[in-house]
Motif scaffolding. Structure first.
Motif, PDB file in Angstrom:
ATOM      1  N   SER A 161      39.146  28.967  14.192  1.00  0.00           N
ATOM      2  CA  SER A 161      37.926  28.042  14.379  1.00  0.00           C
ATOM      3  C   SER A 161      36.863  28.840  12.651  1.00  0.00           C
ATOM      4  CB  SER A 161      37.089  28.748  15.900  1.00  0.00           C
ATOM      5  OG  SER A 161      37.049  30.521  14.873  1.00  0.00           O
ATOM      6  N   GLY A 162      36.319  28.081  13.187  1.00  0.00           N
ATOM      7  CA  GLY A 162      35.434  28.062  11.987  1.00  0.00           C
ATOM      8  C   GLY A 162      34.446  29.128  11.770  1.00  0.00           C
ATOM      9  N   ALA A 163      34.111  30.106  13.510  1.00  0.00           N
ATOM     10  CA  ALA A 163      33.644  31.410  14.025  1.00  0.00           C
ATOM     11  C   ALA A 163      34.413  32.617  13.131  1.00  0.00           C
ATOM     12  CB  ALA A 163      33.469  31.322  15.237  1.00  0.00           C
ATOM     13  N   MET A 164      36.008  31.703  13.203  1.00  0.00           N
ATOM     14  CA  MET A 164      36.536  33.586  12.715  1.00  0.00           C
ATOM     15  C   MET A 164      36.898  33.324  10.898  1.00  0.00           C
ATOM     16  SD  MET A 164      40.159  32.606  14.792  1.00  0.00           S
ATOM     17  CE  MET A 164      40.090  32.746  17.322  1.00  0.00           C
ATOM     18  N   LEU A 165      36.744  32.606  10.659  1.00  0.00           N
ATOM     19  CA  LEU A 165      36.549  31.855   8.952  1.00  0.00           C
ATOM     20  C   LEU A 165      35.373  33.000   8.143  1.00  0.00           C
ATOM     21  CD1 LEU A 165      37.829  28.928   7.952  1.00  0.00           C
ATOM     22  CD2 LEU A 165      38.787  31.195   8.759  1.00  0.00           C
ATOM     23  N   ALA A 166      33.762  32.904   8.859  1.00  0.00           N
ATOM     24  CA  ALA A 166      32.862  33.293   8.933  1.00  0.00           C
ATOM     25  C   ALA A 166      33.103  34.671   8.909  1.00  0.00           C
ATOM     26  CB  ALA A 166      31.926  32.344   9.949  1.00  0.00           C
TER      27      ALA A 166
END
Ligand SMILES: O=C[C@H](O)COP(=O)(O)O
Length: 261
Positions: A86-91
């Motif tokens: 997810s984008g949250a994980m990358l952020a």
């Protein structure tokens, strides 16, 4: 390259270099570049997911000016989506960028404009900067439809994207026939499509958005052909594949082929 937009040179490692090799490569790259180089251009690496934590630790620990990001993300924010990131994980891993719609994803994973659009919106939900890839295959190029094809991919990817969001996007024009083939588009070929993408941004949004967006060229970029590409007014950098795996060569590209920093 035009004053006002800081060039960006991004290295897309694709499915190469494990996390140990990633550390060695980023260390070599940091050693090869100096503050003047980083003042002149943003430099980013886009490693495989499994390398990101190691790259984050190195960049944070050594206070490196190298930016980094992922090669893809899920259009979903979390849940039962086996294998997705997810984008949250990358952020959380400190990523600045995420590549979206690379031709290899479109070709081998059947990603269409709708999915690419979903991923662009997901990136913005998590404050990641998309590096949105567009570009035509050989048949389209031969039939003369390369501008229309690339512009249509841009439009498809930007549905529901606000002007404020669009102003921060990075575009990458990558003619598929020039990727990994040694066949580099001429600087004029790159300018033709990059210029058309910028004009379309002005129509979709406004001149201010169009003037702010960085547009990269990708496809067999090397230290001996980067200078001509960077000389084009609507080309603001490069998305480099194979040549980014060699830190010394990538550093030369980050200097646009010039020998001193
Ligand atoms: O994302 C990078 C491009 O696909 C270019 O790859 P390449 O430099 O190996 O041709």
């Amino acid at each position: 390259m035009t004053a006002g937009r800081k060039p960006l040179i991004a290295g897309n490692w694709k499915m190469n270099l494990n996390h140990l090799e990633a550390i060695a490569t980023v260390q070599k790259l940091a050693f090869a570049l100096n503050d003047k180089d980083f003042d002149r251009a943003d430099v980013a690496v886009l490693p495989p997911y499994t390398d990101l934590r190691s790259v984050q630790t190195l960049v944070d620990g050594d206070k490196l000016r190298i930016l980094y990001g992922a090669q893809d993300l899920s259009s979903y924010d979390g849940g039962a989506y086996t294998g997705e990131i997810s984008g949250a994980m990358l952020a959380k891993l400190g990523c600045t960028f995420v590549t979206i719609g690379h031709s290899e994803r479109r070709q081998y994973h059947r990603e269409d404009d709708e999915l690419v659009n979903g991923k662009v919106l997901a990136a913005y939900r998590h404050s990641l900067t998309p590096i949105l890839c567009v570009g035509e295959g050989l048949e389209v190029r031969r039939s003369g439809g390369h501008v229309a094809h690339s512009v249509a991919q841009l439009e498809g990817a930007l549905r529901k994207v606000t002007a404020e969001q669009a102003a921060s996007i990075v575009l990458a024009y990558e003619p598929v026939w020039a990727i990994g083939t040694g066949e580099v588009a001429t600087p004029a070929d790159a300018q033709e499509v990059c210029g058309a993408l910028r004009s379309r941004l002005a129509e979709l949004y406004d001149g201010e958005v169009a003037a702010a967006v960085r547009i990269l060229y990708g496809g067999s970029v090397k230290s001996d052909n980067i200078a001509g590409i960077m000389a084009q007014p609507d080309v603001d950098g490069a998305l480099v594949g194979g040549a980014s795996l060699d830190a010394a060569e990538f550093a030369r590209i980050c200097r646009f082929g010039e020998t001193s920093g």
